[in-house]
Write a protein that holds these residues in place. Structure first.
Motif, mmCIF file in Angstrom:
data_model
loop_
_atom_site.group_PDB
_atom_site.id
_atom_site.type_symbol
_atom_site.label_atom_id
_atom_site.label_comp_id
_atom_site.label_asym_id
_atom_site.label_seq_id
_atom_site.Cartn_x
_atom_site.Cartn_y
_atom_site.Cartn_z
ATOM 1 N N ALA A 16 0.824 -1.205 0.000
ATOM 2 C CA ALA A 16 0.000 0.000 0.000
ATOM 3 C C ALA A 16 0.861 1.259 0.000
ATOM 4 C CB ALA A 16 -0.913 -0.003 1.223
ATOM 5 N N PRO A 17 0.441 2.296 -0.726
ATOM 6 C CA PRO A 17 1.127 3.596 -0.626
ATOM 7 C C PRO A 17 1.010 4.149 0.787
ATOM 8 C CG PRO A 17 -0.369 3.526 -2.522
ATOM 9 C CD PRO A 17 -0.658 2.313 -1.697
ATOM 10 N N ASP A 18 2.000 4.911 1.202
ATOM 11 C CA ASP A 18 2.034 5.408 2.573
ATOM 12 C C ASP A 18 0.804 6.249 2.914
ATOM 13 O OD1 ASP A 18 4.504 4.206 2.859
ATOM 14 O OD2 ASP A 18 5.606 6.002 2.236
ATOM 15 N N GLN A 19 0.307 7.028 1.946
ATOM 16 C CA GLN A 19 -0.801 7.929 2.226
ATOM 17 C C GLN A 19 -2.161 7.232 2.225
ATOM 18 O OE1 GLN A 19 -0.292 11.029 3.159
ATOM 19 N NE2 GLN A 19 1.919 10.830 2.856
ATOM 20 N N ARG A 20 -2.220 5.968 1.787
ATOM 21 C CA ARG A 20 -3.508 5.258 1.713
ATOM 22 C C ARG A 20 -3.482 3.916 2.439
ATOM 23 N NH1 ARG A 20 -5.635 4.254 -3.913
ATOM 24 N NH2 ARG A 20 -7.630 4.162 -2.810
ATOM 25 N N ARG A 21 -2.506 3.715 3.301
ATOM 26 C CA ARG A 21 -2.357 2.411 3.958
ATOM 27 C C ARG A 21 -3.546 2.112 4.872
ATOM 28 N NH1 ARG A 21 2.689 2.879 5.256
ATOM 29 N NH2 ARG A 21 3.322 1.802 3.347
ATOM 30 N N GLY A 22 -4.079 3.120 5.520
ATOM 31 C CA GLY A 22 -5.230 2.892 6.389
ATOM 32 C C GLY A 22 -6.454 2.449 5.612
ATOM 33 N N PHE A 23 -6.738 3.133 4.505
ATOM 34 C CA PHE A 23 -7.908 2.795 3.694
ATOM 35 C C PHE A 23 -7.771 1.409 3.083
ATOM 36 C CE2 PHE A 23 -9.754 2.873 -0.655
ATOM 37 C CZ PHE A 23 -11.092 2.848 -0.288
ATOM 38 N N LEU A 24 -6.624 1.109 2.464
ATOM 39 C CA LEU A 24 -6.450 -0.196 1.827
ATOM 40 C C LEU A 24 -6.389 -1.317 2.857
ATOM 41 C CD1 LEU A 24 -3.884 0.794 -0.945
ATOM 42 C CD2 LEU A 24 -6.313 0.315 -1.225
ATOM 43 N N GLY A 25 -5.762 -1.069 3.997
ATOM 44 C CA GLY A 25 -5.713 -2.083 5.038
ATOM 45 C C GLY A 25 -7.077 -2.396 5.618
ATOM 46 N N ASP A 57 -6.108 7.654 7.792
ATOM 47 C CA ASP A 57 -5.072 8.245 6.949
ATOM 48 C C ASP A 57 -5.027 9.763 7.106
ATOM 49 O OD1 ASP A 57 -4.023 5.919 5.759
ATOM 50 O OD2 ASP A 57 -5.632 5.864 4.277
ATOM 51 N N ARG A 58 -6.149 10.366 7.422
ATOM 52 C CA ARG A 58 -6.215 11.828 7.548
ATOM 53 C C ARG A 58 -5.917 12.292 8.969
ATOM 54 N NH1 ARG A 58 -11.843 13.127 4.175
ATOM 55 N NH2 ARG A 58 -11.108 12.380 2.137
ATOM 56 N N TRP A 59 -6.537 11.672 9.941
ATOM 57 C CA TRP A 59 -6.420 12.107 11.322
ATOM 58 C C TRP A 59 -5.321 11.385 12.089
ATOM 59 C CZ3 TRP A 59 -12.240 12.300 13.228
ATOM 60 C CH2 TRP A 59 -12.922 13.250 12.449
ATOM 61 N N GLY A 60 -4.917 10.215 11.623
ATOM 62 C CA GLY A 60 -3.916 9.437 12.340
ATOM 63 C C GLY A 60 -4.523 8.220 13.012
ATOM 64 N N GLY A 106 -10.777 -2.273 27.288
ATOM 65 C CA GLY A 106 -10.610 -0.888 26.872
ATOM 66 C C GLY A 106 -9.515 -0.176 27.642
ATOM 67 N N ALA A 107 -9.393 -0.448 28.942
ATOM 68 C CA ALA A 107 -8.345 0.182 29.749
ATOM 69 C C ALA A 107 -6.954 -0.262 29.303
ATOM 70 C CB ALA A 107 -8.563 -0.148 31.228
ATOM 71 N N ILE A 108 -6.805 -1.551 29.023
ATOM 72 C CA ILE A 108 -5.506 -2.051 28.547
ATOM 73 C C ILE A 108 -5.176 -1.442 27.185
ATOM 74 C CG2 ILE A 108 -4.268 -4.119 27.780
ATOM 75 C CD1 ILE A 108 -5.868 -5.679 29.893
ATOM 76 N N GLY A 109 -6.172 -1.352 26.312
ATOM 77 C CA GLY A 109 -5.944 -0.736 25.014
ATOM 78 C C GLY A 109 -5.585 0.733 25.129
ATOM 79 N N LEU A 110 -6.177 1.432 26.084
ATOM 80 C CA LEU A 110 -5.860 2.850 26.287
ATOM 81 C C LEU A 110 -4.402 3.034 26.685
ATOM 82 C CD1 LEU A 110 -6.769 5.786 26.505
ATOM 83 C CD2 LEU A 110 -7.507 5.308 28.852
ATOM 84 N N VAL A 111 -3.917 2.213 27.603
ATOM 85 C CA VAL A 111 -2.514 2.290 28.015
ATOM 86 C C VAL A 111 -1.589 2.023 26.824
ATOM 87 C CG1 VAL A 111 -0.742 1.242 29.478
ATOM 88 C CG2 VAL A 111 -3.020 1.682 30.400
ATOM 89 N N SER A 112 -1.923 1.031 26.018
ATOM 90 C CA SER A 112 -1.099 0.716 24.847
ATOM 91 C C SER A 112 -1.094 1.868 23.852
ATOM 92 C CB SER A 112 -1.617 -0.554 24.168
ATOM 93 O OG SER A 112 -1.602 -1.658 25.055
ATOM 94 N N THR A 113 -2.234 2.519 23.676
ATOM 95 C CA THR A 113 -2.327 3.625 22.723
ATOM 96 C C THR A 113 -1.485 4.811 23.162
ATOM 97 O OG1 THR A 113 -4.573 2.916 22.181
ATOM 98 C CG2 THR A 113 -3.928 5.112 21.485
ATOM 99 N N VAL A 114 -1.384 5.034 24.457
ATOM 100 C CA VAL A 114 -0.565 6.131 24.968
ATOM 101 C C VAL A 114 0.884 5.996 24.502
ATOM 102 C CG1 VAL A 114 0.403 7.139 27.074
ATOM 103 C CG2 VAL A 114 -2.040 6.603 26.946
ATOM 104 N N PHE A 115 1.387 4.764 24.423
ATOM 105 C CA PHE A 115 2.774 4.534 24.027
ATOM 106 C C PHE A 115 2.929 4.297 22.516
ATOM 107 C CE2 PHE A 115 2.648 3.362 28.503
ATOM 108 C CZ PHE A 115 3.778 4.019 28.993
ATOM 109 N N LEU A 116 1.828 4.343 21.783
ATOM 110 C CA LEU A 116 1.872 4.105 20.343
ATOM 111 C C LEU A 116 2.364 5.351 19.616
ATOM 112 C CD1 LEU A 116 1.063 2.238 17.897
ATOM 113 C CD2 LEU A 116 -1.180 3.371 17.985
ATOM 114 N N ARG A 117 3.325 5.181 18.707
ATOM 115 C CA ARG A 117 3.806 6.287 17.888
ATOM 116 C C ARG A 117 2.957 6.393 16.627
ATOM 117 N NH1 ARG A 117 10.179 5.887 17.015
ATOM 118 N NH2 ARG A 117 9.694 7.891 16.033
ATOM 119 N N GLU A 118 2.688 7.614 16.224
ATOM 120 C CA GLU A 118 1.884 7.836 15.030
ATOM 121 C C GLU A 118 2.653 7.420 13.777
ATOM 122 O OE1 GLU A 118 -0.889 7.851 13.052
ATOM 123 O OE2 GLU A 118 -1.538 8.982 14.818
#
Length: 537
Positions: free
Chosen positions: A184-193, A359-362, A468-480
């Protein structure tokens, strides 16, 4: 009288003291090399026809996998009557879900085998193998005799088929997400995935819809007698179609680049009469596993946390909710099936929109929204479902579906970006399958056991809140990673014009970086003022 160190003298008109313009040019060249700009050959222009084939062939594999899950979830009560003793209906349901969970316990073994293998020999061959095994395991279930015919051999054979399915799916989702992400192209990876998980819910909807139609047409007695076999037998033709499509695939550009680079290094070392012990260790299965858990352990934990949140929600809605509504709440089976099926159709309609939005918001904002929403809305959703009435239950199901689609539309682009190309398939297979096996696939079994033990019908909501709480903690450490190249790979674009633009922007950025360093070296006392002027501009 000054007390601090004197500022360095500025250069004379001809350059540095006792220097020349030639020296200035040499220093500028060295500075530019500190951050090399892209060359046109570093940018991959994606073949659009190959990209469409990649999306279709990987999505149909997920369709096949989740067709089986949809069928199994909707005929769980029927399978309990066919394959297990009839003394206790509740024990039949728990036994059926225990067989369901066993398939997930062997998924990490499949990930350990297929993941590193896909990093060594390529993604395409491994994905073709998993396609064959999944279809064969599902098709075989439709041929099995029941408990009334062969006794305890019946659940044993069902267990064997589930083990084959679980082992093969250990290499399926991680391989499919890796394949799409690397095409997938970098700018459309979210949509195609997002089309990969679109196939997931299409498969679930087809499987559950087929069971619903059969149940309405021939009744529960007909389903127990022979109707339960039909959905499993349909998996045979689906598997052949998927295998044909996957055999026509090419290897991903990212994997080809890594393989070519490794071959060039090996040839160069051989010409010098040398060996590459470090690379040999990396190529071995043991070396790859060691590197995954020692150098990429943070990415492994983040991946497992996000997968836990997604899959607990997924299996709670798709696998446990129909049984919860019928066996625990006493709702009509057809009504429960239609409500959950409608939720899946909502997810199907919304999932590519969520992928495009990521792809637009992250990726991080959507995961944050979904995890916080799960913590806040899980109890209201389950209360609405528990209260009864078609409208209230439909709203409760749609709330859960909205949270689910937030994770489903974003995961396929987020998870592969956590790992470098040469380890991606193996690292993602191991991380994904460990989390699914321990927390996702066991959700129906644990939820049904907890409800039966505590007699508290809010247990599913509490379960979702913890996820949801475990996912929230993981998202905090996730890099965009939205819009950025995959780790270990160059930029991927759709057109030659985009490739030239990427190279030009890279050169501009490298020149700006060199200029800033140059100014700080030659005029260190003016560097702060120069940066302030840039910020104001």
């Amino acid at each position: 009288m000054t007390t601090g160190p004197r500022p360095p003298r500025g250069p004379r008109r001809g350059g540095w003291p006792h220097g020349s313009a030639r020296t200035d040019q040499l220093i500028r060249t060295l500075l530019r090399r500190r951050k090399e700009p892209l060359a046109i050959e570093d940018v991959t222009v994606v073949d659009k026809s190959g990209m469409r084939r990649a999306v279709a062939a990987t999505a149909i594999g997920n369709t096949m996998e989740w067709f089986d899950f949809g069928v199994y979830a909707y005929v769980a009560v029927t399978l309990g009557r066919v394959f297990f003793p009839a003394e206790d209906p509740a024990a039949q349901v728990v036994s059926t879900f225990a067989t369901f969970a066993v398939a997930f316990l062997v998924r990490p073994l499949g990930g350990l085998v297929f993941g590193p293998l896909g990093d060594r020999i390529g993604r395409r061959l491994v994905l073709s193998t998993t396609m064959i095994m999944m279809a064969a395991g599902t098709f075989a279930v439709g041929l099995l005799p029941g408990y009334s015919q062969i006794g305890f051999a019946a659940p044993v054979l069902l267990l064997v088929c589930r083990v084959v399915q679980g082992f093969s799916t250990g290499g399926e989702y991680a391989g499919a997400t890796t394949y799409i992400a690397e095409f997938a192209p970098d700018q459309r990876r979210g949509f195609l995935g997002s089309w990969l998980d679109f196939g997931t819910f299409i498969g679930y909807s087809l499987g559950s819809g087929l069971v619903t139609v059969l149940t309405a047409a021939i009744g529960e007695a007909g389903m127990v007698d022979w109707g339960w076999r039909v959905p499993f037998l349909v998996a045979g033709p689906l598997g052949l179609i998927g295998l044909y499509m996957r055999l026509r695939l090419e290897e991903t550009p990212a994997f080809q680049q890594v393989a070519e680079r490794a071959a060039e290094e090996a040839e160069a070392a051989e010409a010098r009469g040398e060996t590459l012990p470090i690379e040999e260790a990396r190529q071995s299965g043991r070396g790859r596993l060691k590197e995954i858990f020692t150098r990429h352990w943070q990415a492994v934990l983040i991946c497992m946390g996000l997968v836990l949140m997604y899959n607990v929600t997924n299996y709670m809605v798709t696998s446990y909710l129909p049984t919860f509504m019928t066996s625990t709440l006493g709702d009509d089976a057809t009504k429960a099936q239609v409500l959950v099926l409608g939720t899946m159709l909502f997810v199907v309609l919304a999932i590519t929109v969520v992928g495009r939005t990521s792809d637009r918001w992250g990726r991080r904002p959507l995961f944050l929204f979904g995890s916080v929403g799960m913590i806040v809305l899980a109890i209201p959703a389950v209360l609405l479902i528990r209260e009864g009435g078609v409208l209230r239950q439909a709203i409760g199901c749609l709330i859960l579906g909205a949270m689910l689609v937030t994770f489903a539309g974003t995961s396929a682009a987020t998870l592969p970006a956590l790992f470098p190309t040469r380890l991606r398939y193996g690292a993602l297979s191991i991380s994904y399958n460990l989390s699914v096996s321990l927390f996702g696939g066991t959700t129906p079994l644990l939820a049904s056991w907890l409800v039966a033990t505590t007699h508290n019908t809010l247990v599913p909501a509490f379960y979702l809140m913890v996820a949801g709480a475990i996912g929230l903690v993981s998202t905090v450490f996730l890099r965009e990673t939205a819009g950025k190249p995959l780790r270990g790979s160059g930029p991927m674009v759709e057109t030659e014009e985009e490739a030239r633009t990427a190279v030009a922007e890279s050169r501009t950025e490298a020149g700006r970086h060199a200029r800033d360093v140059w100014i700080r070296l030659r005029h260190p006392w003016a560097g702060a003022g120069h940066r302030q002027e840039e910020d104001e501009g």
